[in-house]
Write an enzyme that holds these catalytic residues in place. Sequence first.
Site, PDB file in Angstrom:
ATOM      1  N   SER A  64     -15.491 -19.681   1.172  1.00  0.00           N
ATOM      2  CA  SER A  64     -15.166 -18.525   0.586  1.00  0.00           C
ATOM      3  C   SER A  64     -14.163 -18.262   0.616  1.00  0.00           C
ATOM      4  O   SER A  64     -13.064 -18.177   1.703  1.00  0.00           O
ATOM      5  CB  SER A  64     -16.298 -17.034   0.323  1.00  0.00           C
ATOM      6  OG  SER A  64     -14.756 -16.498  -0.715  1.00  0.00           O
ATOM      7  N   SER A  65     -12.825 -18.272  -0.963  1.00  0.00           N
ATOM      8  CA  SER A  65     -11.546 -17.471  -0.535  1.00  0.00           C
ATOM      9  C   SER A  65     -11.372 -16.403  -0.239  1.00  0.00           C
ATOM     10  O   SER A  65     -10.470 -16.505   0.144  1.00  0.00           O
ATOM     11  CB  SER A  65     -11.174 -18.180  -1.750  1.00  0.00           C
ATOM     12  OG  SER A  65     -11.864 -17.526  -2.818  1.00  0.00           O
ATOM     13  N   CYS A  66     -12.857 -15.739   0.017  1.00  0.00           N
ATOM     14  CA  CYS A  66     -12.245 -14.452   0.737  1.00  0.00           C
ATOM     15  C   CYS A  66     -11.893 -14.096   1.891  1.00  0.00           C
ATOM     16  O   CYS A  66     -11.736 -13.660   2.039  1.00  0.00           O
ATOM     17  CB  CYS A  66     -14.143 -13.142  -0.057  1.00  0.00           C
ATOM     18  SG  CYS A  66     -15.073 -13.742   0.540  1.00  0.00           S
ATOM     19  N   TYR A  85     -19.036 -10.445   4.502  1.00  0.00           N
ATOM     20  CA  TYR A  85     -19.002 -11.643   4.448  1.00  0.00           C
ATOM     21  C   TYR A  85     -18.114 -12.626   4.663  1.00  0.00           C
ATOM     22  O   TYR A  85     -18.834 -13.270   5.581  1.00  0.00           O
ATOM     23  CB  TYR A  85     -19.215 -11.810   2.477  1.00  0.00           C
ATOM     24  CG  TYR A  85     -19.290 -13.080   2.050  1.00  0.00           C
ATOM     25  CD1 TYR A  85     -20.476 -13.193   1.837  1.00  0.00           C
ATOM     26  CD2 TYR A  85     -17.762 -13.058   1.624  1.00  0.00           C
ATOM     27  CE1 TYR A  85     -20.613 -14.996   1.322  1.00  0.00           C
ATOM     28  CE2 TYR A  85     -18.288 -14.717   0.748  1.00  0.00           C
ATOM     29  CZ  TYR A  85     -19.319 -15.175   0.904  1.00  0.00           C
ATOM     30  OH  TYR A  85     -20.103 -16.755  -0.031  1.00  0.00           O
ATOM     31  N   LYS A 142     -18.838 -16.307   7.002  1.00  0.00           N
ATOM     32  CA  LYS A 142     -17.545 -17.299   6.670  1.00  0.00           C
ATOM     33  C   LYS A 142     -17.034 -17.889   7.734  1.00  0.00           C
ATOM     34  O   LYS A 142     -16.836 -18.549   8.237  1.00  0.00           O
ATOM     35  CB  LYS A 142     -17.488 -17.252   4.917  1.00  0.00           C
ATOM     36  CG  LYS A 142     -18.448 -17.247   4.150  1.00  0.00           C
ATOM     37  CD  LYS A 142     -19.019 -18.219   3.898  1.00  0.00           C
ATOM     38  CE  LYS A 142     -20.278 -18.129   2.957  1.00  0.00           C
ATOM     39  NZ  LYS A 142     -21.447 -19.194   3.065  1.00  0.00           N
ATOM     40  N   HIS A 171     -20.974 -11.898  -9.904  1.00  0.00           N
ATOM     41  CA  HIS A 171     -19.478 -12.072 -10.315  1.00  0.00           C
ATOM     42  C   HIS A 171     -19.418 -11.070 -11.688  1.00  0.00           C
ATOM     43  O   HIS A 171     -20.224 -11.118 -12.909  1.00  0.00           O
ATOM     44  CB  HIS A 171     -19.062 -13.163  -9.508  1.00  0.00           C
ATOM     45  CG  HIS A 171     -19.501 -12.797  -7.905  1.00  0.00           C
ATOM     46  ND1 HIS A 171     -20.181 -13.910  -7.353  1.00  0.00           N
ATOM     47  CD2 HIS A 171     -18.392 -12.625  -6.897  1.00  0.00           C
ATOM     48  CE1 HIS A 171     -20.083 -13.772  -6.055  1.00  0.00           C
ATOM     49  NE2 HIS A 171     -19.330 -12.922  -5.844  1.00  0.00           N
TER      50      HIS A 171
HETATM   51  P1  GDP Z   1     -13.981 -10.190  -6.164  1.00  0.00           P
HETATM   52  O1  GDP Z   1     -13.807 -11.787  -7.206  1.00  0.00           O
HETATM   53  O2  GDP Z   1     -14.738 -10.515  -4.801  1.00  0.00           O
HETATM   54  O3  GDP Z   1     -13.356  -9.110  -6.345  1.00  0.00           O
HETATM   55  O4  GDP Z   1     -15.881 -10.205  -6.855  1.00  0.00           O
HETATM   56  P2  GDP Z   1     -16.197  -9.271  -8.764  1.00  0.00           P
HETATM   57  O5  GDP Z   1     -16.376 -11.052  -9.418  1.00  0.00           O
HETATM   58  O6  GDP Z   1     -17.140  -8.947  -8.414  1.00  0.00           O
HETATM   59  O7  GDP Z   1     -14.626  -8.415  -9.322  1.00  0.00           O
HETATM   60  C1  GDP Z   1     -13.708  -9.909  -9.278  1.00  0.00           C
HETATM   61  C2  GDP Z   1     -13.092  -8.495 -10.318  1.00  0.00           C
HETATM   62  O8  GDP Z   1     -13.270  -8.259 -12.090  1.00  0.00           O
HETATM   63  C3  GDP Z   1     -13.602  -7.263 -10.110  1.00  0.00           C
HETATM   64  O9  GDP Z   1     -11.618  -6.747 -10.429  1.00  0.00           O
HETATM   65  C4  GDP Z   1     -14.071  -6.507 -10.712  1.00  0.00           C
HETATM   66  O10 GDP Z   1     -13.601  -4.833 -10.019  1.00  0.00           O
HETATM   67  C5  GDP Z   1     -13.370  -7.063 -12.097  1.00  0.00           C
HETATM   68  N1  GDP Z   1     -14.626  -6.866 -12.813  1.00  0.00           N
HETATM   69  C6  GDP Z   1     -14.561  -6.374 -14.368  1.00  0.00           C
HETATM   70  N2  GDP Z   1     -16.650  -5.923 -14.923  1.00  0.00           N
HETATM   71  C7  GDP Z   1     -17.182  -6.662 -14.049  1.00  0.00           C
HETATM   72  C8  GDP Z   1     -17.762  -6.687 -14.116  1.00  0.00           C
HETATM   73  O11 GDP Z   1     -19.213  -6.425 -15.349  1.00  0.00           O
HETATM   74  N3  GDP Z   1     -18.862  -7.165 -12.889  1.00  0.00           N
HETATM   75  C9  GDP Z   1     -18.337  -7.298 -12.083  1.00  0.00           C
HETATM   76  N4  GDP Z   1     -18.441  -7.819 -10.835  1.00  0.00           N
HETATM   77  N5  GDP Z   1     -16.793  -6.888 -11.808  1.00  0.00           N
HETATM   78  C10 GDP Z   1     -15.959  -6.804 -12.785  1.00  0.00           C
END
Ligand code: GDP
Length: 308
Positions: free
Chosen positions: A108-110, A137, A141, A180
């Site tokens: 994963s890129s994280c 996580y 990985k 996500h």
């Molecule tokens: P990340 O890429 O590991 O940070 O995972 P996410 O895909 O869950 O979140 C990406 C970004 O989208 C973060 O800045 C979240 O706060 C934002 N975000 C905005 N709205 C949402 C939502 O409804 N769900 C999630 N999961 N993230 C959201």
Amino acid sequence: MKKDSKIYVAGHHGLVGSAIVRKLKDSGYENLVFRTYEELDLERQARVEAFFDQERPEYVFLAAAKVGGILANSQFPAEFIYSNLVIQTNIIHASYLYEAKKLLFLGSSCIYPKHCPQPMKEEHLLSGYLEPSNEPYAVAKIAGIKMCQSYNRQYGTRFISVMPTNLYGPGDNFDLKTSHVLPALIRKFHEAKIGGDKSVEVWGTGKPRREFLYVDDLADACLYLMNNYDENDIVNVGVGKDQSIWELAEMVGKVVGFKGDLRFDHTKPDGTPLKLLDVSKLTALGWHADTPLEEGIRRAYQWYLEQL
Ligand code: GDP
């Protein structure tokens, strides 16, 4: 891989595994092996080894993992580190014991540091502190990557590791508590449209930037790398372009046809500020992603509608 090679896809019901299976079938690979969770609990080492002993897969796509969005990662850190460490350890070790010809591990890129120079290159792995919201996580990985590399060094195996950026597409998780951002926004905009709401809530500030890869493009890259890449170093898979969550929300709103406003909930976490992969290594290997983001969102939304 030959068309009749025995290929095991671990995690074939997931977002990535199901896309790999679609791609393998479309490409004429006919000797595929799967097990459902009920048939084989990948957290049980003895059962995983018995399965490998019985089936002896030649090629293994390791797409089984416990995954989730920013909230799920912070609420269930123990499950994220435990399940991922155990599942990947069992499959990698069994692939060695039962002499799989090649294994592809999905990272994963994280795994890259929170304040990694952008775009993130493969060599930035382990060069700084991780983003705290998904550290358990990411540590799992990273252990998987190091395990593949160590087995290659000591045992002469051919285990490669692929780091995809944020993925989306058919088979995604649309549960708002664990998903996500992209599937979450599709669902929120759709429900707001149907409910006639004036606005949709977007978590955080909308300023973090993310890159999104359509999962069928990732599957295509995985087959390409399984057939064409044999080195110990990890390979990034992305599109090489990012956008802010704000821009993403506007695009999803347009595709879904929601005409109201965005409301940013600053009490929710932003996560890492930037997460863009450097894909020059993969480009030099001869692969690039095909699906434009808006087109991919349209297909993902279509799939979501079919599930309702
Ligand atoms: P990340 O890429 O590991 O940070 O995972 P996410 O895909 O869950 O979140 C990406 C970004 O989208 C973060 O800045 C979240 O706060 C934002 N975000 C905005 N709205 C949402 C939502 O409804 N769900 C999630 N999961 N993230 C959201």
